[in-house]
Design a protein around this motif. Structure first.
Motif, PDB file in Angstrom:
ATOM      1  N   PRO A   1       0.266  24.577  37.352  1.00 20.50           N
ATOM      2  CA  PRO A   1      -0.472  24.935  36.135  1.00 20.50           C
ATOM      3  C   PRO A   1      -1.574  25.969  36.349  1.00 20.50           C
ATOM      4  O   PRO A   1      -2.022  26.585  35.379  1.00 20.50           O
ATOM      5  N   ASN A   2      -1.988  26.173  37.584  1.00 23.20           N
ATOM      6  CA  ASN A   2      -3.070  27.125  37.846  1.00 23.20           C
ATOM      7  C   ASN A   2      -2.584  28.533  38.154  1.00 23.20           C
ATOM      8  O   ASN A   2      -3.399  29.422  38.394  1.00 23.20           O
ATOM      9  N   PHE A   3      -1.280  28.735  38.162  1.00 24.00           N
ATOM     10  CA  PHE A   3      -0.756  30.070  38.412  1.00 24.00           C
ATOM     11  C   PHE A   3      -1.160  31.023  37.287  1.00 24.00           C
ATOM     12  O   PHE A   3      -1.223  30.636  36.115  1.00 24.00           O
ATOM     13  N   GLU A   4      -1.399  32.278  37.657  1.00 26.61           N
ATOM     14  CA  GLU A   4      -1.591  33.324  36.657  1.00 26.61           C
ATOM     15  C   GLU A   4      -0.220  33.734  36.120  1.00 26.61           C
ATOM     16  O   GLU A   4       0.810  33.501  36.751  1.00 26.61           O
ATOM     17  N   VAL A   5      -0.228  34.370  34.937  1.00 30.04           N
ATOM     18  CA  VAL A   5       1.049  34.741  34.323  1.00 30.04           C
ATOM     19  C   VAL A   5       1.835  35.696  35.219  1.00 30.04           C
ATOM     20  O   VAL A   5       3.074  35.645  35.269  1.00 30.04           O
TER      21      VAL A   5
ATOM     22  N   THR B   1      -2.423  44.503  35.647  1.00 27.97           N
ATOM     23  CA  THR B   1      -3.193  45.254  34.658  1.00 27.97           C
ATOM     24  C   THR B   1      -2.576  45.102  33.273  1.00 27.97           C
ATOM     25  O   THR B   1      -3.261  44.845  32.285  1.00 27.97           O
ATOM     26  N   ALA B   2      -1.258  45.242  33.200  1.00 26.79           N
ATOM     27  CA  ALA B   2      -0.558  45.197  31.923  1.00 26.79           C
ATOM     28  C   ALA B   2      -0.674  43.843  31.239  1.00 26.79           C
ATOM     29  O   ALA B   2      -0.761  43.755  30.010  1.00 26.79           O
ATOM     30  N   THR B   3      -0.692  42.774  32.031  1.00 24.71           N
ATOM     31  CA  THR B   3      -0.726  41.432  31.441  1.00 24.71           C
ATOM     32  C   THR B   3      -2.124  40.853  31.362  1.00 24.71           C
ATOM     33  O   THR B   3      -2.304  39.674  31.054  1.00 24.71           O
ATOM     34  N   GLY B   4      -3.136  41.669  31.676  1.00 25.55           N
ATOM     35  CA  GLY B   4      -4.506  41.215  31.490  1.00 25.55           C
ATOM     36  C   GLY B   4      -5.096  40.446  32.631  1.00 25.55           C
ATOM     37  O   GLY B   4      -6.161  39.846  32.500  1.00 25.55           O
ATOM     38  N   GLU B   5      -4.433  40.448  33.808  1.00 25.79           N
ATOM     39  CA  GLU B   5      -4.981  39.710  34.947  1.00 25.79           C
ATOM     40  C   GLU B   5      -6.023  40.517  35.703  1.00 25.79           C
ATOM     41  O   GLU B   5      -6.831  39.971  36.431  1.00 25.79           O
TER      42      GLU B   5
END
Length: 247
Positions: A71-75, A232-236
């Protein structure tokens, strides 16, 4: 299963046992038989259409697994790891672990085509997932035999981040957002063999550089550029907070 020959019935039942599914499971046996029929064996009735549903079913199974287990993974991690889990190479590997080649019906030139076996196994595994998904319209007959593979593979990928396929994740994102493929531009910046930063890569889309990366090999540099671009594209990325790059 009356429309399926008795010997074939036994084969299909044995395969489900190998998958670890209980006896008496409510499987659509006709679809399962179809899922293991290559076009060389029957041009009019084979697994090709089932692949379409199976691809989506396995991707959803992988997404559910990652969501629940990590659950703690980034997208970005979700997408990069899932792209490995659902790759043809991994699906063929999983298929071989169950001896799927023994149940696959092939004929003609395909019988001796060893080079194409991995592709056929991956396709058949997707088709099996579709047959089992369409038996219940849930993943209850799919997740039980995929999760253990996903668990092992995810841990291996986490132990070796270079195995994360950010190039595939970025390609999926750019196709979904812009119906375009990214372009990679690589130059050699250090001719010394073995250098940790021998190559420099940039990934471009519509005349804009989305990310840069360096690495010991061209592949590593491209993966690093893809990772930067995807995050960058996914907001991370802390530098950009938007989920959509303005191109």
């Amino acid at each position: 299963m009356s429309s399926i020959p008795p010997q074939r019935q036994k084969q299909l039942q044995k395969l489900l046992q190998k998958l670890g599914l209980p006896e008496g499971v409510l499987a659509n046996w006709s679809l399962l038989d179809l899922a293991l029929t290559h076009s060389s064996a029957c041009a009019s009735a084979n697994y090709e259409k089932l692949e379409f549903v199976g691809d989506a079913a396995i991707r959803l199974a992988a997404a559910e697994f990652l969501w629940q287990t990590y659950p703690n993974f980034e997208v970005g991690e979700f997408a990069a790891i899932r792209s490995v889990l659902v790759s043809d190479r991994i699906l063929a590997q999983i298929a071989r672990s169950y001896g799927l080649e023994r149940y696959l019906l092939v004929a003609g030139s395909a019988t001796g085509d060893k080079a194409g076996m991995a592709s056929r196994l991956a396709d058949a595994l997707e088709a099996i997932a579709a047959a089992l998904y369409l038996s219940t319209y849930t993943l209850e007959l799919v997740r039980p035999w995929l999760d253990s593979h996903f668990q092992t593979l995810t841990e291996e990928i986490r132990a070796c981040p270079a195995r994360q396929n950010y190039k595939a994740a970025l390609q999926e994102w750019t196709q979904a957002q812009y119906k375009l493929l990214p372009e990679y531009r690589v130059v050699e910046i250090n001719p010394i063999h073995g250098s940790s930063e021998r190559f420099s890569a940039e990934v471009w889309l519509q005349n804009r550089c989305l990310g840069k990366g360096k690495g010991r090999s061209i592949k590593t540099a491209e993966q690093e550029a893809a990772r930067t671009a995807f995050q960058t594209a996914t907001g991370e990325s802390s530098e950009f907070g938007s989920r959509n790059l303005q191109l």
